[in-house]
Design an enzyme around this catalytic site. Structure first.
Site, PDB file in Angstrom:
ATOM      1  CG  ASP A  19      15.884  54.417  45.563  1.00 58.86           C
ATOM      2  OD1 ASP A  19      16.694  54.542  46.501  1.00 58.86           O
ATOM      3  OD2 ASP A  19      15.128  53.429  45.440  1.00 58.86           O
ATOM      4  CD  GLU A 201      22.274  50.490  47.907  1.00 61.60           C
ATOM      5  OE1 GLU A 201      22.125  49.312  47.529  1.00 61.60           O
ATOM      6  OE2 GLU A 201      21.512  51.045  48.731  1.00 61.60           O
ATOM      7  CG  HIS A 265      19.554  55.855  45.447  1.00 62.84           C
ATOM      8  ND1 HIS A 265      19.540  54.496  45.286  1.00 62.84           N
ATOM      9  CD2 HIS A 265      19.514  56.377  44.192  1.00 62.84           C
ATOM     10  CE1 HIS A 265      19.475  54.197  43.988  1.00 62.84           C
ATOM     11  NE2 HIS A 265      19.459  55.337  43.310  1.00 62.84           N
ATOM     12  NE  ARG A 298      13.723  53.820  51.386  1.00 62.70           N
ATOM     13  CZ  ARG A 298      14.278  52.989  50.507  1.00 62.70           C
ATOM     14  NH1 ARG A 298      15.596  52.959  50.347  1.00 62.70           N
ATOM     15  NH2 ARG A 298      13.525  52.186  49.779  1.00 62.70           N
TER      16      ARG A 298
END
Length: 318
Positions: A19, A201, A265, A298
């Site tokens: 993110d 999202e 994201h 990630r």
């Protein structure tokens, strides 16, 4: 002299940082924040160059509570200069109810976000006549300014039975309170938004070529994770859902040849040569050990953005 050669695109840039959010501030510095694998704190990095962020010292500027609100699942922080001050927007749960995720705000008491100090402003406040916002699982807030107005976009789950994550927009009254009632921007309409979970999202805003582009992420957080996009004209009423056009297919998805899996994201910045760059997270493996949400692999990556003949962004891992 170009500093472009220092950057490598579409490969791990900062390991185990999901993110990611990068902003180039008025002070000339780049600032970076992201979710850390432990989901227990908020960190910031600063560098005079985008390339320098990768090796910059990481400062912990806030830690989770031991219990109660903001004590679990500290997710997706973003650093924004809003109405003259630095703010961090993030989501957090509660130890006693780990999925009671809500959006929160931190305010910096100085012009230096690294030095702080930071003050908790609490949960984001909805407009007085808004009976719906932030009552349920809410996260991934981003903010942006357009023609003197500030807007807040976030994801919130709705539904009886199967929970569906939609994206909403509202105008802001202050950095920590909304002025208008929520407006639905997008819900998971298509099959590529419904893998594992029905999810929209992670909104990100890119203003370019007379348009406002809003990217977002869809589906579960494994290899199916991908990026969709909505577009509005810069002259449009951004609180009117009809002002936004949704792309039928993802604009970015897993690319085996590039070894980029589950991209999503993202945020937007410029590189040291002033070119537009997408900052996103992705994995480099298809086999994920354990729950994808808690697997730390990630990684933050960078992508140089190109534009087509209509002025729309092209996102490519190669």
């Amino acid at each position: 002299m170009s500093k472009e050669k220092e950057l490598k695109y579409n490969e791990p840039w900062i390991l185990q940082r999901a993110d990611p959010y990068v902003v180039k501030a008025d002070d000339g510095f780049y600032y970076f924040t992201a979710s850390v694998p432990e989901y227990d704190k908020i960190v910031l990095r600063r560098s005079e160059t985008l390339a320098g962020i990768a090796d910059a010292e990481e400062h912990t500027i806030w830690k989770k509570h031991d219990s109660g609100i903001m004590s679990k699942h500290i997710w997706a922080p973003e650093l924004h200069k809003v109405m003259g001050r630095w703010y961090i927007y993030f989501a957090g749960g509660e130890t006693q109810d780990i999925w009671k995720i809500r959006p929160y705000v931190l305010e910096c008491q100085s012009d230096d976000p690294i030095a702080g100090p930071w003050v908790e402003k609490g949960k984001m406040k909805c407009a007085e006549d808004d009976e719906f916002s932030f009552r349920a699982f809410s996260l991934d807030a981003t903010v942006f300014e357009h023609r003197g107005k500030w807007y807040y976009i976030w994801a919130e789950k709705v539904g009886v039975g199967k929970q569906i994550s939609n994206l909403y927009i509202a105008e802001m009254k202050s950095p920590y309170e909304l002025k208008t009632v929520q407006v639905l921007l997008t819900t998971p309409d298509y099959d590529w938004e419904r893998v594992g979970f029905w999810v929209n999202e992670g909104p990100g805003i890119l203003k370019k070529n007379g348009k406002i582009f809003m990217t977002y992420s869809a589906s579960e957080t494994g290899v199916a994770y991908c990026v969709g996009m909505l577009t509005a004209d810069e002259d449009a009423d951004l609180l009117d859902p009809k002002s936004w056009t949704k792309e039928r297919y993802p604009v970015l998805k897993s690319d085996a040849e590039a070894v980029v899996y589950g991209p999503g994201h993202n945020s937007f910045t410029v590189n040291d040569d002033g070119e537009d760059v997408m900052v996103y997270h992705a994995r480099t493996e298809t086999e994920i050990e354990g729950d994808p949400l808690y697997n730390p692999n990630r990684h933050t990556m960078l992508m140089k953005i190109r534009y087509d003949e209509k002025g729309y962004p092209i996102f490519s891992c190669r």
